[in-house]
Design a protein around this motif. Structure first.
Motif, mmCIF file in Angstrom:
data_model
loop_
_atom_site.group_PDB
_atom_site.id
_atom_site.type_symbol
_atom_site.label_atom_id
_atom_site.label_comp_id
_atom_site.label_asym_id
_atom_site.label_seq_id
_atom_site.Cartn_x
_atom_site.Cartn_y
_atom_site.Cartn_z
ATOM 1 N N GLU A 66 0.828 -1.148 -0.024
ATOM 2 C CA GLU A 66 0.005 0.092 -0.135
ATOM 3 C C GLU A 66 0.841 1.135 -0.009
ATOM 4 O OE1 GLU A 66 -1.442 0.881 4.213
ATOM 5 O OE2 GLU A 66 -1.844 -1.200 4.008
ATOM 6 N N THR A 67 0.338 2.101 -0.665
ATOM 7 C CA THR A 67 1.222 3.532 -0.772
ATOM 8 C C THR A 67 0.081 4.834 -0.394
ATOM 9 O OG1 THR A 67 2.476 2.817 -2.529
ATOM 10 C CG2 THR A 67 2.462 4.942 -2.254
ATOM 11 N N THR A 68 0.374 5.472 0.542
ATOM 12 C CA THR A 68 -0.731 6.706 0.779
ATOM 13 C C THR A 68 0.170 7.856 0.594
ATOM 14 O OG1 THR A 68 -1.681 5.231 2.267
ATOM 15 C CG2 THR A 68 -1.902 7.808 2.444
ATOM 16 N N VAL A 69 -0.357 8.793 0.113
ATOM 17 C CA VAL A 69 0.022 10.288 -0.184
ATOM 18 C C VAL A 69 -1.207 11.119 0.064
ATOM 19 C CG1 VAL A 69 1.472 9.694 -1.914
ATOM 20 C CG2 VAL A 69 -0.445 10.571 -2.774
ATOM 21 N N ALA A 70 -1.099 12.415 0.517
ATOM 22 C CA ALA A 70 -1.798 13.438 1.021
ATOM 23 C C ALA A 70 -2.134 14.019 -0.411
ATOM 24 C CB ALA A 70 -1.157 14.468 1.659
ATOM 25 N N PHE A 71 -3.343 14.634 -0.541
ATOM 26 C CA PHE A 71 -3.924 15.383 -1.648
ATOM 27 C C PHE A 71 -2.804 16.504 -2.163
ATOM 28 C CE2 PHE A 71 -9.000 15.220 -1.930
ATOM 29 C CZ PHE A 71 -8.849 13.906 -1.843
ATOM 30 N N GLY A 72 -2.796 16.532 -3.308
ATOM 31 C CA GLY A 72 -1.666 17.545 -3.726
ATOM 32 C C GLY A 72 -0.567 16.891 -4.378
ATOM 33 N N ILE A 73 -0.171 15.554 -3.748
ATOM 34 C CA ILE A 73 0.983 15.055 -4.113
ATOM 35 C C ILE A 73 0.682 13.704 -5.281
ATOM 36 C CG2 ILE A 73 2.974 13.302 -3.343
ATOM 37 C CD1 ILE A 73 2.731 14.598 -0.729
ATOM 38 N N PRO A 74 1.330 13.975 -6.622
ATOM 39 C CA PRO A 74 1.146 13.110 -7.483
ATOM 40 C C PRO A 74 1.236 11.657 -7.104
ATOM 41 C CG PRO A 74 2.566 14.886 -8.161
ATOM 42 C CD PRO A 74 2.594 15.165 -6.772
ATOM 43 N N LEU A 75 0.390 10.590 -7.512
ATOM 44 C CA LEU A 75 0.376 9.441 -7.504
ATOM 45 C C LEU A 75 0.424 8.539 -8.693
ATOM 46 C CD1 LEU A 75 0.530 7.208 -5.410
ATOM 47 C CD2 LEU A 75 -2.264 7.111 -5.426
ATOM 48 N N PRO A 76 1.485 7.933 -9.125
ATOM 49 C CA PRO A 76 1.368 7.359 -10.315
ATOM 50 C C PRO A 76 1.178 5.898 -9.993
ATOM 51 C CG PRO A 76 3.850 7.393 -9.258
ATOM 52 C CD PRO A 76 2.899 8.489 -8.630
ATOM 53 N N LEU A 77 0.325 5.349 -11.029
ATOM 54 C CA LEU A 77 -0.203 3.988 -10.875
ATOM 55 C C LEU A 77 0.735 2.942 -11.487
ATOM 56 C CD1 LEU A 77 -3.861 4.605 -11.979
ATOM 57 C CD2 LEU A 77 -2.745 4.934 -9.829
ATOM 58 N N PRO A 78 0.480 1.758 -11.021
ATOM 59 C CA PRO A 78 1.588 0.549 -11.326
ATOM 60 C C PRO A 78 0.970 0.104 -12.871
ATOM 61 C CG PRO A 78 0.117 -0.113 -10.126
ATOM 62 C CD PRO A 78 -0.137 1.095 -10.009
ATOM 63 N N GLU A 79 1.694 -0.652 -13.433
ATOM 64 C CA GLU A 79 1.434 -1.198 -14.936
ATOM 65 C C GLU A 79 0.166 -2.185 -14.694
ATOM 66 O OE1 GLU A 79 4.625 -3.599 -16.349
ATOM 67 O OE2 GLU A 79 5.773 -1.786 -16.798
ATOM 68 N N PHE A 88 -1.078 0.483 -16.059
ATOM 69 C CA PHE A 88 -1.809 1.823 -15.930
ATOM 70 C C PHE A 88 -0.693 2.861 -15.637
ATOM 71 C CE2 PHE A 88 -5.393 -1.072 -14.644
ATOM 72 C CZ PHE A 88 -6.043 -1.159 -16.044
ATOM 73 N N ASP A 89 0.529 2.698 -15.955
ATOM 74 C CA ASP A 89 1.517 3.613 -15.562
ATOM 75 C C ASP A 89 1.616 4.710 -16.573
ATOM 76 O OD1 ASP A 89 2.011 1.215 -17.701
ATOM 77 O OD2 ASP A 89 4.293 1.902 -17.703
ATOM 78 N N ALA A 90 0.714 4.708 -17.641
ATOM 79 C CA ALA A 90 0.535 5.917 -18.191
ATOM 80 C C ALA A 90 -0.380 6.945 -17.416
ATOM 81 C CB ALA A 90 -0.270 5.942 -19.735
ATOM 82 N N VAL A 91 -1.030 6.920 -16.020
ATOM 83 C CA VAL A 91 -1.729 7.339 -15.247
ATOM 84 C C VAL A 91 -1.059 7.692 -14.330
ATOM 85 C CG1 VAL A 91 -4.006 7.625 -14.290
ATOM 86 C CG2 VAL A 91 -3.834 6.076 -16.486
ATOM 87 N N THR A 92 -1.252 9.352 -13.905
ATOM 88 C CA THR A 92 -0.491 9.702 -12.503
ATOM 89 C C THR A 92 -1.863 10.454 -11.980
ATOM 90 O OG1 THR A 92 1.689 9.750 -13.093
ATOM 91 C CG2 THR A 92 0.946 11.305 -11.462
#
Length: 216
Positions: A186-199, A201-205
């Motif tokens: 699991e990976t958690t980031v606060a709103f405002g910090i980009p979150l890249p997705l894994p394959e 869907f790695d074209a999506v942040t």
């Protein structure tokens, strides 16, 4: 204060807390519950079956709807429409006690084209699901909640939780590598910090800078 938690693998020997372990479902009663639901709500509400309980939700609040709409647009812009379908209304059957409807789901386009009359799909057909936590049902979406456990049990590979109502502040959590009981990473980031997705869907942040946040 904005806090970012790094991606972390779970202890592979970690046991699910005893009070959170649900007994295996008994009896083929999902169809009976769905029939009762259809008669009661006539499609006017979002209805899900979680842990054998019927959950009826009213129309989403504006904050929830705006986040879902912006996420939908992000996925549509970044993904090949001939490969992936992004839907805001699809039901996944995990077992005869769990039939969740995520706020967003990504599936294979070829499968959708081959099943145009389908009203629900097997959990294995979901490539990614998204939930936006609400004030009333947020605990179902969060770690160890009923939806979290259903998605992990269904081996849905990627679960993205958007939680504008988190106690520590609005956040995004990406759950991956399900083992049938829990998500092992699991990976958690606060709103405002980009979150890249894994394959794949790695074209999506995920860019949450324009997501609305609660004002109260």
């Amino acid at each position: 204060m904005t806090v970012t938690l790094p991606e972390r693998p779970a202890d592979l020997d970690y046991e699910v807390p005893a009070d959170l372990v649900e007994p295996e479902p008994e009896g083929p009663d999902l169809d009976a519950m769905r029939t009762a639901i259809d008669e009661l709500v006539d499609g006017r509400f979002k209805v899900e079956i979680l842990g054998g309980e019927i959950i009826v939700s009213p129309l989403a609040r504006t904050l929830h709807d705006m986040i879902v709409s912006r996420l939908h647009a992000m996925f549509v812009r970044a993904l090949d429409e001939d490969t992936h379908n992004v839907s805001q209304r699809v039901e996944f059957v995990v077992d005869n006690k769990n039939s969740p409807q995520p706020d967003l789901a990504i599936m294979d386009v070829a499968l959708r084209n081959d099943t145009l009359e389908a009203s629900e799909y097997a959990a294995k057909d979901a490539l990614l699901v998204v939930e936006v936590a609400s004030p009333s049902h947020g605990d179902d979406d969060r770690k160890w909640g009923r939806k979290y456990k259903a998605y992990a049990k269904g081996l849905i590979p990627i679960y993205l939780l958007v939680d504008p109502h988190a106690e520590t502040g609005p956040s995004l959590t990406l759950f991956t590598q399900p083992n049938g009981k829990r998500y092992q990473v699991e990976t958690t980031v606060a709103f405002g910090i980009p979150l890249p997705l894994p394959e794949p869907f790695d074209a999506v942040t995920i860019d949450s800078r324009r997501f609305p946040v609660p004002t109260g």
